[in-house]
Design an enzyme around this catalytic site. Structure first.
Site, PDB file in Angstrom:
ATOM      1  CG  LEU A  19      13.008 -31.244  59.009  1.00  0.00           C
ATOM      2  CD1 LEU A  19      14.079 -30.511  58.221  1.00  0.00           C
ATOM      3  CD2 LEU A  19      13.654 -32.243  59.970  1.00  0.00           C
ATOM      4  CB  THR A 191       2.560 -14.681  55.764  1.00  0.00           C
ATOM      5  OG1 THR A 191       3.901 -15.126  55.648  1.00  0.00           O
ATOM      6  CG2 THR A 191       1.947 -15.224  57.043  1.00  0.00           C
ATOM      7  CB  CYS A 382      18.869 -53.993  51.300  1.00  0.00           C
ATOM      8  SG  CYS A 382      17.398 -54.943  50.909  1.00  0.00           S
ATOM      9  CG  HIS A 509      16.543 -51.219  54.273  1.00  0.00           C
ATOM     10  ND1 HIS A 509      17.332 -50.578  53.353  1.00  0.00           N
ATOM     11  CD2 HIS A 509      15.780 -52.090  53.568  1.00  0.00           C
ATOM     12  CE1 HIS A 509      17.058 -51.029  52.135  1.00  0.00           C
ATOM     13  NE2 HIS A 509      16.123 -51.951  52.245  1.00  0.00           N
ATOM     14  CD  GLU A 511      18.773 -48.004  55.533  1.00  0.00           C
ATOM     15  OE1 GLU A 511      19.471 -48.897  56.059  1.00  0.00           O
ATOM     16  OE2 GLU A 511      18.245 -48.120  54.406  1.00  0.00           O
TER      17      GLU A 511
HETATM   18  N1  GLN Z   1      16.176 -55.200  44.827  1.00  0.00           N
HETATM   19  C1  GLN Z   1      16.515 -56.031  45.908  1.00  0.00           C
HETATM   20  C2  GLN Z   1      15.368 -56.959  46.301  1.00  0.00           C
HETATM   21  O1  GLN Z   1      14.255 -56.747  45.937  1.00  0.00           O
HETATM   22  C3  GLN Z   1      16.972 -55.231  47.113  1.00  0.00           C
HETATM   23  C4  GLN Z   1      15.940 -54.308  47.642  1.00  0.00           C
HETATM   24  C5  GLN Z   1      16.489 -53.224  48.521  1.00  0.00           C
HETATM   25  O2  GLN Z   1      17.665 -52.911  48.479  1.00  0.00           O
HETATM   26  N2  GLN Z   1      15.638 -52.602  49.303  1.00  0.00           N
HETATM   27  O3  GLN Z   1      15.569 -57.918  47.000  1.00  0.00           O
END
Ligand code: GLN
Length: 548
Positions: A19, A191, A382, A509, A511
């Site tokens: 960070l 330190t 996912c 994903h 995120e």
């Molecule tokens: N385990 C699942 C796959 O391999 C989903 C993977 C995940 O959620 N990143 O497809």
């Protein structure tokens, strides 16, 4: 020529080196400099992709499919630059390359040694990041000075300054200045020891950033300055901040970016800082009007770092709506036992995040069904999409016993399956769909409305896919597949239920691409739906005013 900042840490791990480095990156970027970042990890694993999330936290995925350390997520969120697989190097990777070169005969039979071969490899990897379009490369060295594994990295960065010139390198060392309640004093000894250790490797820090719970007296800065041989203004205190996004402002008020820019002779008027955008973000962070409670149904809930980017994406979505997001961590395995209780009902929204393996999968399916039937906003990511598809297949489309082949190899309806091209692969490494893939969204669908686009790119990390053989069965039962992979037109990337307040999942994903000042549309949509649920339940203060 690019400038290089090397960030090392001492005294203790978990002081927030990532960070600190990211915050410096933000400050330099706010001075109009082009910044990139990289993490050198002294562990021997070749990549963090195969490491246990319980131990190591989330695996952060880059656009080019690199499976990297979670600190890269902080880097991207703070400097708002997409990094790549080369932005992370581990001891394992460095040794693998050197050994491969040795096998090819590149070293002409010479004895291959840590110095110079390993250190050269480390330096090459760092140097390569200093491309023409980068002004400053910030390199975080993982681990703590004094660790056995870190030695080749310290030696490499020591040599680096000799090679690129004094004015082009800055060594920043992060330490802890503890406060002893019994004596009521801040202590500088750790330190001093840490800097002595760094010096024993030939590195004299230019800047010392001291983590401390509270501000400390200037006299203490002078003491550190004298004993560690850095100018007083280069002793920077980093006191605990209420939000991680405040750290750049804390460090700026301590003059960190001034010192670094002066060292690099980048302190001309053209590099005046403009933090207005970041300050506006902080105003949002600090002016929340509402609160939403989002349940995260996961397997690694005892180590929230395993879902770091999901947590940050939820927070960002909150910033966008002036709402504080309270995370409720729910162990997936326990969901089935909770269905009769009020715990899920009390949530304003649910996220079913990604994951691997069978444990907790039935709980995720149950959470999906509960959210679907009770109108609770629910976002699946996912593996979360897999759970939601299985729920729909079993409970709506009448495919009893449907499952993902990952969990049940002999299921009668493998609605989630490996694709043909993956079936003969026996090895687990290197068989995942990794990195950015483009999807085409159905115009007018909820996801297209949220994204305000019909062509979107998101990062992936998975093996199993929605089985195209069952797609029409699911669609006939009312499921909408609202986005498909753009090249093959077949792999399902997004699903949704039009009549539900928010029941949406993606194979990707998302995120990883959320930014504090640019919340991801799917997370923003979830939080918006969650806010509606929350306000329908408890009238907001101003509604009460109107009533009263
Ligand atoms: N385990 C699942 C796959 O391999 C989903 C993977 C995940 O959620 N990143 O497809």
């Amino acid at each position: 020529m690019s400038k290089f900042v090397f960030v090392t840490g001492g005294v203790s791990s978990s002081l927030g080196k990532g960070l600190t480095a990211s915050s410096l990156g933000r400050l330099l970027k706010s001075r109009g400099l082009r910044v990139t970042m990289c993490k050198l990890d002294p562990y021997i694993n070749v990549d963090p992709g195969t490491m246990n999330p319980f131990e190591h936290g989330e695996v952060f995925v880059t656009d080019d499919g690199g499976e990297t350390d979670l600190d890269l997520g902080h880097y991207e969120r703070f400097i708002d630059v997409n990094l790549h697989r080369d932005s992370n190097a581990t001891t394992g990777q460095v040794y693998s390359s050197v050994i491969a070169k040795e096998r090819r005969g590149d070293y002409l039979g010479k004895t291959v040694q840590v110095i110079p071969h390993i250190t050269d490899e480390i330096k090459d990897r760092v140097r390569r990041l200093g491309t023409e379009d980068v002004d400053v490369v910030i390199v975080e060295v993982g681990g703590t000075v004094g660790d056995i594994e870190i030695v080749p990295f310290l030696e490499a960065i020591r040599q680096f300054r000799r090679e690129v010139g004094r004015d082009n390198v800055c060594y920043l060392h992060l330490t802890l200045v503890p406060f002893l309640r019994t004596t009521g004093e801040h202590k500088t000894k750790p330190t001093q020891h840490s800097v002595t250790e760094l010096r024993s490797r030939g590195i004299q820090p230019d800047v010392i950033v001291c983590r401390s719970e509270q501000p400390f007296a200037d006299s203490l800065k002078q003491k550190i300055s004298l004993l560690c041989d850095v100018p007083t203004e280069a002793v920077v205190t980093a006191i605990d901040a209420a939000s991680i996004y405040e750290i750049p402002l804390v460090l700026h008020s301590e003059g960190l970016d001034d010192i670094v820019c002066r060292l690099f002779h980048l302190d001309g008027p053209e590099h005046e800082i403009d933090l207005s955008g970041w300050e506006r973000l902080l105003e949002r962070v600090n002016s929340t009007r509402d609160l939403v409670r989002i349940g995260v149904i996961g397997k690694y809930v005892n180590l929230p770092d395993a879902y770091l980017s999901v947590v940050e994406a939820l927070r960002h979505a909150g910033f966008g709506h002036h709402a504080a997001v309270e995370m409720e961590w729910i162990q997936a395995e326990e969901v089935t036992g909770m269905l009769a209780g009020a715990r899920l009902d009390a949530l304003d929204g649910i996220v079913i995040p990604g994951g691997f393996g069978e444990r907790g999968f039935e709980g995720k399916i149950a959470a999906s069904a509960y959210a679907r039937e009770h109108g609770i906003p629910c976002l699946g990511l996912c593996l979360g999409l897999h759970a939601m598809i299985v729920d729909y297949a079993r409970n709506v489309a009448g495919l009893a016993g449907a499952n993902s082949r990952e969990m049940d190899p002999v299921t009668p309806y493998a609605v989630i399956d490996l694709m043909d091209e993956q079936l003969d692969v026996t090895e687990k490494g290197g068989t995942m769909r990794l990195g950015a893939y483009v999807a085409r969204l159905t115009p007018g669908s909820r996801v297209a409305q949220l994204y305000r686009e019909v062509t979107v790119s998101e990062r992936h990390r998975h093996r199993y896919e929605v089985n195209p053989r069952y797609r029409s069965r699911l669609e006939e039962a009312g499921l909408v597949c609202s986005g498909v992979e753009s090249k093959d037109n077949r792999l399902v990337e997004y699903i949704e239920l039009p009549a539900h307040p928010f029941w949406i999942a993606t194979q990707a994903h998302p995120e990883f691409k959320s930014r504090p000042d640019r919340p991801h549309p799917l997370f923003a949509g979830l939080v918006e739906a969650a806010l509606e649920r929350a306000s329908a339940r408890t009238p907001r203060l101003y509604d009460l005013d109107a009533v009263g």
